[in-house]
Design an enzyme around this catalytic site. Structure first.
Site, mmCIF file in Angstrom:
data_model
loop_
_atom_site.group_PDB
_atom_site.id
_atom_site.type_symbol
_atom_site.label_atom_id
_atom_site.label_comp_id
_atom_site.label_asym_id
_atom_site.label_seq_id
_atom_site.Cartn_x
_atom_site.Cartn_y
_atom_site.Cartn_z
ATOM 1 C CD GLU A 47 70.800 44.189 31.752
ATOM 2 O OE1 GLU A 47 71.872 43.711 31.416
ATOM 3 O OE2 GLU A 47 71.018 45.230 32.676
ATOM 4 C CG ASP A 51 69.911 38.401 27.176
ATOM 5 O OD1 ASP A 51 70.133 38.731 25.956
ATOM 6 O OD2 ASP A 51 70.288 37.236 27.659
ATOM 7 C CG ASP A 120 73.094 46.465 30.031
ATOM 8 O OD1 ASP A 120 73.256 45.502 29.152
ATOM 9 O OD2 ASP A 120 73.858 46.866 30.892
ATOM 10 C CD GLU A 123 70.104 42.903 26.591
ATOM 11 O OE1 GLU A 123 70.954 41.841 25.889
ATOM 12 O OE2 GLU A 123 70.528 43.047 27.913
#
Length: 261
Positions: A47, A51, A120, A123
């Site tokens: 995650e 991102d 989340d 990502e």
């Protein structure tokens, strides 16, 4: 494990990734914590990586797509395109929610539908694509998934108002914006209002000829500051030393208690 959902996703996206490796993007911490002896890792590291990949992929696309826009305009578009709501919507659209491995408590608490959790997992999935297939493949996936949102936002059709964007960003960090009318000046036919919005220790200030106009200006100021602080990697909002905020009302100006607009 959700083997069927994973296999469906793998075929739909034509992914050349081993099922056991693919599963790592969907192993929520609640699931891993319920079986510590399994030796499984949660998707949190992926995650974190995803991102950063999403931010870079979208920034690069906007930079090349809109050569006439300045930094501020590009930043505003990107902030909407990579928002939690947008990423959660895409996660649902391609079935990432069905692939999640959740602990019993998280599952029973509606975690599979929670925006922050879906953001989340989107990502984490992008992070996995980067690790397994490389940056170009991950970038292509991100741009393809967010293409429609980029076009809508750039045309002004998908851009949410500052209040919504501020609330979304604040809530993700565990805060709730609070508003207060801090000044009211002028004759009845020419009023000037000053409104302050607070998110933890950060304060945005706006001015206008109506409370609503002043609030909108405060939302824009607060959002930009909060977004800047978050982008710099702080764990929570801070008061910036150069900020003109936090001023007390000049003598003679009326003040009021916190308002609920």
């Amino acid at each position: 494990m959700n083997a069927n959902a994973l296999e469906t996703l793998r075929r739909r996206l034509d992914l050349d990734i081993a099922p056991e490796r693919l599963a790592q993007a969907f192993q929520h911490a609640s699931y891993v914590n319920e079986a510590p002896e399994s030796g499984l890792d949660s998707n949190e590291r992926l995650e974190f990586l995803g991102d950063a990949v999403i931010e870079l992929a979208v920034a690069n696309d906007l930079f090349n797509r809109f050569p006439d826009l300045n930094e501020g305009e590009l930043t505003k578009i990107k902030s909407v395109v990579v928002s939690g709501t947008t990423l959660a919507d895409r996660a649902r659209a391609i079935g990432l929610d069905q692939c999640l491995f959740l602990g019993k408590g998280e599952e029973n608490g509606g975690g599979r539908q929670r925006v922050s959790l879906l953001e989340d997992v989107f990502e984490a999935f992008v992070g996995l694509l980067y690790c397994e297939l490389g940056y170009r493949a991950a970038e292509a996936f991100v741009v393809e998934q967010l293409e429609d949102e980029i076009e809508k936002v750039s045309c002004g059709k998908g851009r949410r108002d500052s209040k919504t964007r501020l609330q979304e960003l604040a809530q993700k960090e565990g805060y709730k914006p609070e508003y207060a009318l801090i000044a009211e000046e002028g004759a009845d036919h020419a009023k000037q209002f000053t409104v302050e919005v607070r998110v933890a220790d950060l304060r945005g200030v706006g001015h206008g000829t109506s409370k609503k106009e002043a609030e909108q200006a405060a939302d824009e100021d607060g959002y930009q500051q909060f977004y800047d602080e978050r982008s710099l990697g702080f764990s929570g909002p801070q008061v910036r030393g150069s900020s003109p905020l936090g001023r007390t009302s000049p003598p003679g100006q009326r003040t009021a208690a916190t308002l609920d607009f």
